[in-house]
Design a protein around this motif. Structure first.
Motif, PDB file in Angstrom:
ATOM      1  N   ALA A  88       0.835  -1.204   0.000  1.00  0.00           N
ATOM      2  CA  ALA A  88       0.000   0.000   0.000  1.00  0.00           C
ATOM      3  C   ALA A  88       0.873   1.260   0.000  1.00  0.00           C
ATOM      4  O   ALA A  88       0.610   2.221  -0.725  1.00  0.00           O
ATOM      5  N   GLU A  92       0.853   4.080  -2.886  1.00  0.00           N
ATOM      6  CA  GLU A  92       0.395   5.428  -2.574  1.00  0.00           C
ATOM      7  C   GLU A  92       1.517   6.463  -2.624  1.00  0.00           C
ATOM      8  O   GLU A  92       1.322   7.591  -3.057  1.00  0.00           O
ATOM      9  N   GLN A 105      -3.507  -1.782  -9.656  1.00  0.00           N
ATOM     10  CA  GLN A 105      -4.563  -1.335  -8.765  1.00  0.00           C
ATOM     11  C   GLN A 105      -5.885  -2.061  -9.020  1.00  0.00           C
ATOM     12  O   GLN A 105      -6.527  -2.588  -8.102  1.00  0.00           O
ATOM     13  N   ILE A 153      -4.408  -4.461   1.602  1.00  0.00           N
ATOM     14  CA  ILE A 153      -3.801  -3.429   0.749  1.00  0.00           C
ATOM     15  C   ILE A 153      -4.807  -2.315   0.488  1.00  0.00           C
ATOM     16  O   ILE A 153      -4.510  -1.137   0.667  1.00  0.00           O
ATOM     17  N   VAL A 154      -6.024  -2.699   0.084  1.00  0.00           N
ATOM     18  CA  VAL A 154      -7.020  -1.686  -0.265  1.00  0.00           C
ATOM     19  C   VAL A 154      -7.348  -0.801   0.942  1.00  0.00           C
ATOM     20  O   VAL A 154      -7.394   0.419   0.843  1.00  0.00           O
ATOM     21  N   ALA A 156      -5.511  -0.303   3.640  1.00  0.00           N
ATOM     22  CA  ALA A 156      -4.346   0.487   4.034  1.00  0.00           C
ATOM     23  C   ALA A 156      -4.179   1.683   3.098  1.00  0.00           C
ATOM     24  O   ALA A 156      -3.823   2.781   3.531  1.00  0.00           O
ATOM     25  N   GLN A 157      -4.468   1.469   1.818  1.00  0.00           N
ATOM     26  CA  GLN A 157      -4.391   2.580   0.858  1.00  0.00           C
ATOM     27  C   GLN A 157      -5.376   3.682   1.224  1.00  0.00           C
ATOM     28  O   GLN A 157      -5.042   4.860   1.189  1.00  0.00           O
ATOM     29  N   ILE A 194      -5.254   1.574   9.238  1.00  0.00           N
ATOM     30  CA  ILE A 194      -4.605   0.353   8.751  1.00  0.00           C
ATOM     31  C   ILE A 194      -4.907  -0.817   9.681  1.00  0.00           C
ATOM     32  O   ILE A 194      -5.251  -1.911   9.239  1.00  0.00           O
TER      33      ILE A 194
END
Lengths: 285, 320
Positions: A88, A92, A105, A153-154, A156-157, A194
């Motif tokens: 992430a 980012e 992505q 990941i999503v 945390a992004q 997160i």
């Protein structure tokens, strides 16, 4: 005048509608939970945690499943958290915005919707056979780590994106390097979000059975694992096995095991809330 | 407010690591779970891997439970991949013993030969497939094999109870049975329709027999079939139909009167494992010595003791 009445009526109807949809979800949940608690609570005892499964319901317990689940979760969490947050951060903070990152992505978002059994087949092919980890805790834990990685990941992004730009720019203006900005500003600000995402996805991994059956979780094991290469069973596997028994007592045992699983999940969620509040207070202070 | 400073973060990390260590240490406790009167025997250790049919699972699980009490250093695992899934692993040498609710198929046997896996088939118990109806059903008490065939054959014309016997009510019949992956399905179609796997498809199918029990319990015009153990546990909610006048009981299933729906269920023992792993040889011996006592508690019907002895002899001779 009648126009006003009509508008008020509409208002009331809409209110009633959204209220009943909330109640519907809530009532179904309450009925399910109370049914499980009524069936299961009598079977909860110290022995239930100390014993292995048995053909006699009075002697059966969840020791093997509970320990298996905990071992699996430790591996899953310790692999998926650093890798997920790392990915992430890269996407980012470092990755250039071009078609290639876009494709990555989109693929990550798609992976989050892939059925878990598919990850099981992947785990069987890659970890069990190609890497030769066998039908072990390691294979199971890594498979579940892959399963929840996209979700981590999503989320945390999302958390990283919520860091205010002016904070970051301020740090850069003071001459901070990228590393300093990330560890000093971005991560501390984003960590509550997160953690929430991570713990919720780990809770999901805790309830999975299908991918674990694929990588070879067993149904009967009267020992607790000693290493990550041991065979294992997990709580959901134990529950599944008990519900398919003919004897009603085993169905009640399954209900008791469900209560334990729910308690573990609730603890995980409570932990998430606790950590989030703690870090949030710090940011305000 | 740096992330990696702060003693609290370190303290939290320490707590996590400590709890993991404690967890790992707990896991290493051996399980001296001696039941009273069961002397534990040291010296035998190692893994025994078993997989296969969910029908045979309760018996093997019960034996494994007793075996582990006596030999606490061994590690027995039993999976439920289904008879076919179990043979897939057995025929490449991944497992020591395979549970099976049907005979090994030619294709599977060929694969075992290819991989140099020799084995002995051991029947461990009888199961009686039971045909059941709702207790409110007061007309159907007996059914013949021909009638069952008429109901279950592919493209069956039976739509109502009247289609089976003219004196039965003119009401639609609702059928329940196991899914196509099940060994019970294979055996029933073979015994009744005459061809393994040939069945009508417009019935409620479930791999979970409890779902069938539920379905038939709530449906006056239902008819279904599943393993005897599930009928025995739910006798108050279901009514078993006699087949050609024979009622399914532990006695008729055990002595062969309940034909053609009584069937043996098996374990397959790998010769290599029996020879090279003393714990597997001991497990098989233990299985056949204790099966007669253990099998009834699982809802199945045991064989006479001399049948078990005979089969043990057979393996020992085959391995020599």
């Amino acid at each position: 005048m009648s126009n006003l009445k009509l508008r008020k009526l509409k208002n009331k109807i809409f209110h009633g509608l959204v209220l009943s949809s909330t109640l519907f979800a809530l009532i179904v949940l309450i009925v399910l939970l109370s049914d499980i608690v009524m069936d299961g609570y009598k079977w909860l005892s110290i022995d239930f945690f100390k014993n292995f499964t048995s053909r006699f319901p009075e002697r059966a317990g969840i020791k093997a499943g509970l320990f298996g689940s905990l071992w699996i979760i430790v591996i899953t969490a310790s692999v998926s958290f650093p890798v997920g947050v790392g990915a992430a951060l890269y996407l980012e903070e470092y990755a250039p915005k071009n078609w290639f990152t876009n494709i990555i992505q989109i693929n990550i978002s798609n992976l989050a919707g892939v059925p878990s059994i598919v990850f099981g087949i992947l785990g069987l092919g890659v970890f069990v056979n190609t890497f030769g980890f066998g039908r072990s805790i390691l294979s199971g834990g890594l498979t579940l780590a892959l399963l929840i990685l996209p979700i981590i990941i999503v989320s945390a992004q999302e958390a990283l994106r919520s860091v205010p730009k002016d904070l970051k720019h301020g740090a850069y203006a003071l001459g901070c390097t990228k590393w300093q900005v990330i560890t000093g500003v971005v991560l501390p600000y984003a960590i509550p979000g997160i953690l929430t995402g991570t713990i919720i996805s780990i809770a999901r991994a805790l309830g999975e059975t299908a991918p674990l059956i694929m990588v070879g979780a067993v149904t009967f094991a009267a020992f607790t694992p000693e290493s990550i290469f041991d065979s294992f069973t997990t709580l959901p596997m134990q529950i599944y096995s008990w519900t398919s028994r003919p004897q009603a007592d085993f169905h009640n045992l399954a209900a008791a095991a469900i209560i334990v699983l729910l308690a573990v999940l609730l603890t995980a969620n409570a932990l998430a809330v606790l950590l989030r509040d703690k870090y949030q207070d710090r940011i305000k202070g | 407010m740096k992330l990696f400073k702060g003693s609290k973060f370190i303290a939290l990390a320490l707590i996590l690591v400590m709890s993991l260590t404690v967890l790992a240490a707990c896991g290493q406790n051996k399980q001296p779970q001696g039941q009273e009167g069961n002397q534990q025997e040291k010296g035998l250790s190692g893994k025994i891997e078993i997989d296969g049919s969910s029908t045979v699972y309760p018996i093997t699980e019960a034996i494994a439970e007793e075996f582990q009490l006596q030999y606490p250093d061994t590690r027995v695992t039993v999976g439920v991949s289904g008879t076919g899934g179990g043979f897939k692993r057995f025929t490449v040498g991944e497992t020591d013993i395979s549970n099976a609710s049907r005979l090994i198929k030619d294709k599977e046997a060929a694969k075992a030969e290819e991989n140099g896996i020799e084995y002995t088939q051991v029947s461990v118990a009888y199961d009686g497939i039971t045909v059941v109806v709702n207790p409110q059903n007061d007309w159907a008490t007996d059914i013949t094999v021909e009638e069952l065939k008429k109901i279950w054959e592919p493209n069956s014309k039976v739509k109502t109870w009247k289609d089976i016997r003219p004196e039965w009510p003119d009401k639609e019949i609702h059928l329940y049975g196991p899914g196509t992956d099940s060994g019970t399905f294979d055996y029933f179609t073979e015994a009744i329709v005459g061809e393994g796997g040939a069945s009508r498809t417009d019935y409620t199918a479930s791999e979970d027999d409890n779902v069938l029990v539920q379905g038939i319990t709530g449906d006056k015009y239902a008819l279904g079939y599943f393993g005897y153990a599930y009928y025995e546990e739910n006798q108050d909610k279901l009514k078993a139909v006699t087949i050609n006048g024979v009622e399914p009981t532990t006695e008729t299933i055990g002595n062969g009167e309940y034909t053609p729906l009584a069937r043996p269920i098996f374990i397959y023992v790998s010769h290599n494992s029996f020879k090279d792993k003393p714990q597997v040889a001991e497990f098989v011996k233990f299985y056949l010595k204790n099966a007669r006592n253990v099998v009834p508690s699982t809802g199945y019907v045991p064989l006479p003791q001399d049948k078990y002895d005979e089969q043990l002899e057979k393996i020992i001779n085959a391995v020599k």
